[in-house]
Design an enzyme around this catalytic site. Structure first.
Site, short mmCIF file in Angstrom:
data_model
loop_
_atom_site.label_atom_id
_atom_site.label_comp_id
_atom_site.label_asym_id
_atom_site.label_seq_id
_atom_site.Cartn_x
_atom_site.Cartn_y
_atom_site.Cartn_z
N ASP A 117 14.84 6.25 -17.47
CA ASP A 117 15.00 5.17 -16.49
C ASP A 117 15.15 3.81 -17.17
O ASP A 117 14.51 3.55 -18.19
CB ASP A 117 13.77 5.15 -15.58
CG ASP A 117 13.96 4.26 -14.36
OD1 ASP A 117 15.12 4.07 -13.95
OD2 ASP A 117 12.96 3.75 -13.83
N HIS A 134 24.35 2.65 -19.61
CA HIS A 134 24.40 4.11 -19.67
C HIS A 134 24.89 4.58 -21.04
O HIS A 134 24.41 5.58 -21.59
CB HIS A 134 25.31 4.65 -18.57
CG HIS A 134 24.81 4.35 -17.18
ND1 HIS A 134 23.51 4.61 -16.79
CD2 HIS A 134 25.43 3.82 -16.10
CE1 HIS A 134 23.36 4.24 -15.52
NE2 HIS A 134 24.50 3.76 -15.09
N LEU A 228 16.37 24.51 -30.40
CA LEU A 228 15.98 23.62 -29.30
C LEU A 228 16.87 23.90 -28.11
O LEU A 228 18.08 24.09 -28.26
CB LEU A 228 16.13 22.15 -29.72
CG LEU A 228 15.99 21.10 -28.62
CD1 LEU A 228 14.56 21.05 -28.10
CD2 LEU A 228 16.43 19.72 -29.11
#
Length: 341
Positions: A117, A134, A228
């Site tokens: 956020d 972004h 991962l």
């Protein structure tokens, strides 16, 4: 007089040089019906910026300049310029075993979830446009993915785009989805080389066809990777996830596959979108930007998750913030409703 570290001075010089191209950038953006505002040199406060933050701002400014320089426009590189400086190096066994001082390997979370956020607010503070925030957020995500791979965290789930985000301006939504598509394409080779598996969860019904094709490709190419698992939630919400699980179970009852009495937590877990991983329940949730809520993310899965709320906006969240969150996690006692004597 304060002595400025050489790394800060280097990136500051780069930023100041980019400022000289301000008028050129404005013209290029106007031609594409986009406006860009670059902060004046006097707005930089070296006492408030560390070298890492300066480097990210420098990369962002450099990428904007490269994206709209004549040679790049001619070659149709566009906004998808990638920072080679931030590429992940292949993880080695030695790197995987190295943890920052104070972190204990046996107490590391298996699954970390992140609500990324603050991109828009970060851009506004820098005097930039929301989409620039972004792009800077992608840089921050690269670093966290790399650290997870090195430190033995097995699953990283990130909240990239909520079902609630569809109400945002169309130009921002289009940019977000385009950025996601370009990032998947550009990072696929590096992530595959680093043995990272990519899974995408969420309602895909509104996603562009080109993005769906890229998603299918990256999931197929990386499906056997084991170091991962990076789960990216796009068009996702916790309420949506529970609802689609209920519908799936109801359909199985209707088709006679199961009886109502067979419905239990395990069956619901199988129908949730996090069934793509061996560890569907996050051990630790990190939310940046100082907001103290989970914002409709993984509502079922967060039942016993430890929560950590960071003050940094997501583009400013890096290694130090991640270590702080992990240290906090390792100092907690997880009882899962029980009592330890």
């Amino acid at each position: 007089m304060e002595v400025v570290p050489s790394s800060q001075l280097y990136y500051t010089v780069c930023l100041l040089s980019l400022h000289n191209h301000h008028n050129f950038l404005i013209n290029q953006f106007h031609k594409r019906m986009i406006s860009l505002r670059v902060p004046a040199p006097s707005s930089f406060n070296l006492q408030r910026l560390n070298s890492q933050a300066l480097e990210r701002r420098w990369r962002l400014g450099r990428d904007c300049f490269l994206s709209f320089s004549p040679s790049c426009v001619e070659n149709r590189i566009g906004l998808g310029v990638r920072s080679t400086k931030s590429e992940m190096a292949p993880f080695t066994a030695a790197e995987e075993e190295t943890l920052p001082e104070g972190l204990q390997p046996e107490l590391m979370p298996k699954h970390v979830a992140v609500i990324m956020d603050g991109n828009g607010r970060w851009a506004k503070i820098q005097g930039l446009q929301p989409w620039d925030g972004h792009r800077a957020g992608v840089e921050a995500l690269r670093e966290i993915v790399e650290l997870c791979g090195k430190w033995g965290i097995q699953v990283l789930t990130v909240f990239a785009f909520s079902t609630d985000n569809w109400i945002r301006p169309k130009i921002e939504i289009d940019f977000l989805l385009s950025l996601f598509e370009r990032t998947l394409k550009s990072e696929l080779e590096t992530l595959a080389k680093n043995n990272v598996r990519i899974s995408i969860i969420g309602d895909s019904s509104k996603l562009p066809k080109s993005l769906l094709e890229v998603i299918n490709e990256v999931e197929e190419v990386t499906k056997n990777n084991t170091r991962l698992q990076l789960i990216v939630a796009v068009g996702y919400s916790g309420k949506y996830d529970v609802l689609q699980a209920c519908r799936g179970i109801a359909q199985r009852v209707k088709d006679g596959e199961i009886d109502v009495e067979e419905i239990d937590e395990g069956l619901i877990e199988q129908e949730l979108e996090t069934n793509v991983t061996e560890f569907p329940y996050p051990d630790l949730l990190i939310r940046t930007s100082g907001e103290l809520r989970v914002s409709n993310f993984l509502l079922w899965q967060l039942a016993y998750t430890e929560l950590f709320f960071a003050q940094e906006l997501w583009p400013d969240f890096g290694r130090n913030g991640f270590v702080e969150a992990l240290m906090s996690f390792q100092q907690r006692q997880r009882r899962f409703g029980g009592r330890k004597s």
